[in-house]
Design a protein around this motif. Structure first.
Motif, PDB file in Angstrom:
ATOM      1  N   ALA A 198       8.474 -22.383  -7.452  1.00 51.89           N
ATOM      2  CA  ALA A 198       7.991 -21.592  -6.319  1.00 51.89           C
ATOM      3  C   ALA A 198       7.336 -20.318  -6.827  1.00 51.89           C
ATOM      4  O   ALA A 198       7.717 -19.763  -7.862  1.00 51.89           O
ATOM      5  N   LEU A 199       6.350 -19.860  -6.064  1.00 46.95           N
ATOM      6  CA  LEU A 199       5.649 -18.610  -6.352  1.00 46.95           C
ATOM      7  C   LEU A 199       5.674 -17.774  -5.085  1.00 46.95           C
ATOM      8  O   LEU A 199       5.434 -18.289  -3.990  1.00 46.95           O
ATOM      9  N   VAL A 200       5.950 -16.488  -5.238  1.00 40.60           N
ATOM     10  CA  VAL A 200       6.002 -15.595  -4.079  1.00 40.60           C
ATOM     11  C   VAL A 200       5.194 -14.337  -4.375  1.00 40.60           C
ATOM     12  O   VAL A 200       5.319 -13.740  -5.448  1.00 40.60           O
ATOM     13  N   ALA A 201       4.373 -13.952  -3.408  1.00 39.13           N
ATOM     14  CA  ALA A 201       3.717 -12.648  -3.395  1.00 39.13           C
ATOM     15  C   ALA A 201       4.071 -11.989  -2.072  1.00 39.13           C
ATOM     16  O   ALA A 201       3.944 -12.619  -1.014  1.00 39.13           O
ATOM     17  N   VAL A 202       4.547 -10.742  -2.128  1.00 39.59           N
ATOM     18  CA  VAL A 202       4.952 -10.059  -0.907  1.00 39.59           C
ATOM     19  C   VAL A 202       4.467  -8.619  -0.951  1.00 39.59           C
ATOM     20  O   VAL A 202       4.468  -7.982  -2.002  1.00 39.59           O
ATOM     21  N   ILE A 247      15.182 -18.111   3.507  1.00 41.82           N
ATOM     22  CA  ILE A 247      13.744 -18.250   3.241  1.00 41.82           C
ATOM     23  C   ILE A 247      13.496 -19.457   2.340  1.00 41.82           C
ATOM     24  O   ILE A 247      12.549 -20.220   2.548  1.00 41.82           O
ATOM     25  N   GLY A 248      14.363 -19.657   1.351  1.00 42.49           N
ATOM     26  CA  GLY A 248      14.230 -20.816   0.485  1.00 42.49           C
ATOM     27  C   GLY A 248      14.349 -22.117   1.255  1.00 42.49           C
ATOM     28  O   GLY A 248      13.557 -23.050   1.065  1.00 42.49           O
ATOM     29  N   ALA A 277      12.555 -20.932  -4.611  1.00 43.66           N
ATOM     30  CA  ALA A 277      11.896 -20.073  -3.621  1.00 43.66           C
ATOM     31  C   ALA A 277      12.744 -18.850  -3.307  1.00 43.66           C
ATOM     32  O   ALA A 277      12.230 -17.727  -3.194  1.00 43.66           O
ATOM     33  N   ALA A 278      14.048 -19.044  -3.164  1.00 45.01           N
ATOM     34  CA  ALA A 278      14.951 -17.920  -2.893  1.00 45.01           C
ATOM     35  C   ALA A 278      14.955 -16.941  -4.052  1.00 45.01           C
ATOM     36  O   ALA A 278      14.919 -15.713  -3.871  1.00 45.01           O
TER      37      ALA A 278
END
Length: 297
Positions: A198-202, A247-248, A277-278
């Motif tokens: 998973a990749l996250v940008a916030v 969220i995951g 993701a988490a």
């Protein structure tokens, strides 16, 4: 094993490469770093009468920031991308993803454009491109055009490019302000293809609410994926009230075509993907908050 016989071509310009593709048709294949194609040829999983080598074309290299975007030439090596200070500052997600791309020998030869054009659903650079809404620049005998990442990946090793098109560059939007980024993936050994990732940008506003969010998934379908429902669910909410585990789970909810192979069942990949993701969310939020404190100081 060794590849079947082929004719080797080394054009001097991108236009020459495009012309060769148009002339030779489906019997021709582009080769840049060759880190995906050469093993497939050697194992006779692919066969082409002609290989067109674009690895030495200076037109396809380079990194430039302009108009809120970072443009990277398709022929730029993965090692160069991973070590570049401008990439680190403008598109941190690329920098974080690069160490997961095979081993350093592969990154020394492999190219950003080759990885994205190969479109492996477990590939890190395709997932970054989709997560950040990158734009692909391609050229053919008919001229140049752009393809949004959301439209580019259409199947396993399949893209929206026509057979006579060359990927010349990729433009990544630059996220400004209080932003954090993370790439998390799980594999049997470092350098192996990810079982799930998973990749996250916030991005946070001044009140610690989520202003912008992008969540990408790899190894969990025929293409890289976006967890759009999970993204939408966090917008405008105070980040301290959001549970990473929830969220995951939401990021993986509703996926009914997760691949099954010797590495794991669909349910196993789902659990791993949700955990990644988490973890990515937690790290990205932590970085965004650190960025906020740095800015306040």
């Amino acid at each position: 094993m060794k590849p079947a016989a082929f004719d080797y071509h080394r054009p001097g310009t991108v236009q020459d490469a495009v012309s060769l593709l148009a002339e030779l048709g489906d019997d021709a294949k582009l080769i840049a770093g060759g880190q995906s194609l050469v093993p497939m040829l050697a194992m006779r999983l692919a066969y082409f009468d002609h290989l067109i080598d674009i690895s030495r074309l200076p037109e396809l290299r380079g990194i430039e920031r302009r108009n809120g975007e970072l443009r990277i030439g398709a022929g730029t090596t993965e090692a160069t991308v991973g070590a570049d200070a401008q990439v680190r500052q403008a598109v941190p997600l690329l920098t974080r993803a690069t160490p997961f791309v095979g081993h350093f020998q592969i990154r020394n030869r492999g190219t950003l454009g080759g990885s994205i054009a190969h479109a492996d659903p477990a590939g890190e650079y395709p997932a970054v491109a989709l997560t950040l809404d990158a734009v692909m620049e391609v050229r053919s005998p008919r001229g140049s055009r752009e393809i949004a990442a959301a439209d580019y990946f259409v199947g396993v090793w399949e893209t929206a490019m026509e057979s006579d098109e060359v990927l010349t560059g990729v433009r990544f939007p630059v996220w400004e302000g209080r932003s954090g980024f993370s790439v998390q993936e799980f594999s049997r050994r470092h350098g192996d293809f990810a079982i799930a990732g998973a990749l996250v940008a916030v991005q946070l506003d001044d009140g610690d609410r989520v202003r912008r969010c992008a969540i990408g998934l790899l190894g969990l379908g025929a293409t890289p994926r976006r967890a759009t429902a999970a993204e939408a669910s966090v917008i405008g909410k105070p980040v301290g009230e959001l549970a990473p585990e929830e969220i995951g789970r939401e990021a993986l909810a509703g996926l009914d075509d997760i691949p099954v192979d010797l590495q794991g069942s669909a349910s196993y990949r789902t659990q791993v993907g949700a955990a990644m993701a988490a973890r990515a969310w937690t790290q990205a939020v932590h970085e965004a908050r650190q960025e906020a404190r740095t800015g306040d100081a």
